[in-house]
Design an enzyme around this catalytic site. Structure first.
Site, PDB file in Angstrom:
ATOM      1  N   SER A 144       0.855  -1.190   0.000  1.00 21.55           N
ATOM      2  CA  SER A 144       0.000   0.000   0.000  1.00 21.55           C
ATOM      3  C   SER A 144       0.887   1.235   0.000  1.00 21.55           C
ATOM      4  O   SER A 144       2.066   1.153   0.380  1.00 21.55           O
ATOM      5  CB  SER A 144      -0.851  -0.025   1.279  1.00 21.55           C
ATOM      6  OG  SER A 144      -1.370   1.245   1.561  1.00 21.55           O
ATOM      7  N   TYR A 161      -1.916  -0.466  10.266  1.00 24.39           N
ATOM      8  CA  TYR A 161      -1.977  -1.020   8.897  1.00 24.39           C
ATOM      9  C   TYR A 161      -0.689  -0.675   8.152  1.00 24.39           C
ATOM     10  O   TYR A 161      -0.088  -1.527   7.492  1.00 24.39           O
ATOM     11  CB  TYR A 161      -3.198  -0.421   8.201  1.00 24.39           C
ATOM     12  CG  TYR A 161      -3.388  -0.797   6.751  1.00 24.39           C
ATOM     13  CD1 TYR A 161      -3.958  -2.012   6.394  1.00 24.39           C
ATOM     14  CD2 TYR A 161      -3.037   0.097   5.726  1.00 24.39           C
ATOM     15  CE1 TYR A 161      -4.171  -2.338   5.053  1.00 24.39           C
ATOM     16  CE2 TYR A 161      -3.245  -0.225   4.394  1.00 24.39           C
ATOM     17  CZ  TYR A 161      -3.810  -1.447   4.063  1.00 24.39           C
ATOM     18  OH  TYR A 161      -4.015  -1.766   2.743  1.00 24.39           O
ATOM     19  N   GLY A 162      -0.263   0.578   8.269  1.00 22.32           N
ATOM     20  CA  GLY A 162       0.956   1.009   7.570  1.00 22.32           C
ATOM     21  C   GLY A 162       2.176   0.207   7.999  1.00 22.32           C
ATOM     22  O   GLY A 162       3.005  -0.179   7.157  1.00 22.32           O
ATOM     23  N   LYS A 165       2.126  -3.105   6.254  1.00 17.06           N
ATOM     24  CA  LYS A 165       2.422  -3.060   4.818  1.00 17.06           C
ATOM     25  C   LYS A 165       3.908  -2.763   4.580  1.00 17.06           C
ATOM     26  O   LYS A 165       4.473  -3.209   3.573  1.00 17.06           O
ATOM     27  CB  LYS A 165       1.501  -2.057   4.115  1.00 17.06           C
ATOM     28  CG  LYS A 165       0.031  -2.484   4.099  1.00 17.06           C
ATOM     29  CD  LYS A 165      -0.171  -3.814   3.368  1.00 17.06           C
ATOM     30  CE  LYS A 165      -1.630  -4.189   3.185  1.00 17.06           C
ATOM     31  NZ  LYS A 165      -1.820  -5.474   2.514  1.00 17.06           N
TER      32      LYS A 165
END
Ligand SMILES: NC(=O)c1ccc[n+]([C@@H]2O[C@H](COP(=O)([O-])OP(=O)(O)OC[C@H]3O[C@@H](n4cnc5c(N)ncnc54)[C@H](OP(=O)(O)O)[C@@H]3O)[C@@H](O)[C@H]2O)c1
Length: 238
Positions: A144, A161-162, A165
């Protein structure tokens, strides 16, 4: 002989469309999902389009489920050509809508990392040996823009989330290094902000646009790039 592909989390969104587009390129596809009914419904839809798609259950957080998929492929086909590590979750937008890293919860990170990182890692460990059989493989890991370390100096959204990823990008590079003397190419992709359940209705890309680079990486010619991070078929910075 037709190539054989596995796509994870493929009952909807980018995974589902990836199955469709791979099958449209005369590739035999194993569509996987953690929910059997949703997965079979998705397969029925693609089979109605006369596409060569079969279902197999897979929960990417469950090592036994990964092992069972690997055994199934080994027994039925003896090898694998393409793996798209697509399954992913994003939960911190509900509990941390401001994207404040000071409020990021370790429990959320733990849950997200199970799906977004340990899943792809274990699938690579289990399925890449089935690519070595014919010295041919293409692996695509869904990352992402939030996995870009450089973006994290600009964006302030979805910190857990980051992190996952960014970590899956590390998985890509480590396998690429281990496979550098083979014809097994592994890359990360940023599909952009796409109109799926995860991306929401305001996203700027259609699902077909989001899938374009995924399918390109899954069907790279021999000698193509490996260990890279791609968006719109262009190499991007980590
Ligand atoms: N949409 C975007 O804007 C965007 C942007 C950048 C990256 N991505 C990445 O692209 C990938 C696909 O996203 P999407 O937008 O298509 O999301 P989506 O519509 O939310 O679909 C996610 C898929 O992953 C599956 N999944 C979740 N946990 C799983 C597990 N433990 N085992 C197996 N499958 C599981 C879901 O299954 P269920 O139906 O059972 O929940 C669903 O099929 C994700 O990795 C995402 O992070 C998306």
């Amino acid at each position: 002989m037709k190539k054989l592909a596995v796509v994870t989390g493929a009952n909807r969104g980018l995974g589902f469309e990836t199955c469709r587009q791979l099958a449209q390129r005369d590739i035999q596809v194993i569509l996987t999902s953690r929910d059997r009914v949703k997965g079979q419904t998705a397969v029925d839809k693609l089979q109605a389009e006369k596409l060569d798609v079969k279902y197999h259950p897979l929960d990417v957080t469950n090592p036994e489920s990964i092992e069972s998929l690997s055994q199934f492929i080994s027994k039925e086909f003896g090898h694998l050509d393409i793996l798209v590590n697509n399954a992913g979750i994003l939960t911190d937008w509900v509990e941390n809508p401001d994207g404040d890293i000071f409020k990021a919860k370790v429990d959320t990170l733990r849950e997200t990392i199970e799906t977004n990182v340990y899943g792809p890692l274990q699938l690579c460990q289990q399925l890449i040996p089935l690519m070595k059989v014919q010295n041919y493989g293409r692996v695509v890991n869904l990352s992402s823009s939030l996995g870009k370390l450089s973006s994290n100096m600009d964006f302030t959204v979805f910190p857990t989330y980051g992190i996952t990823k960014t970590a899956v990008n590390a998985v890509t590079v480590l396998f690429a290094n281990a496979l550098k003397d083979t014809n097994i190419l592994i890359n990360s992709v940023n599909p952009g902000w796409v109109q799926t359940d995860m991306g929401g209705p305001h996203a700027i890309r259609t699902i077909a646009e989001g899938v374009d680079t995924i399918v390109w990486l899954a069907t790279l010619p021999d000698g193509g790039p490996t260990g890279g991070f791609f968006q719109d078929k262009n190499l991007i910075t980590w």
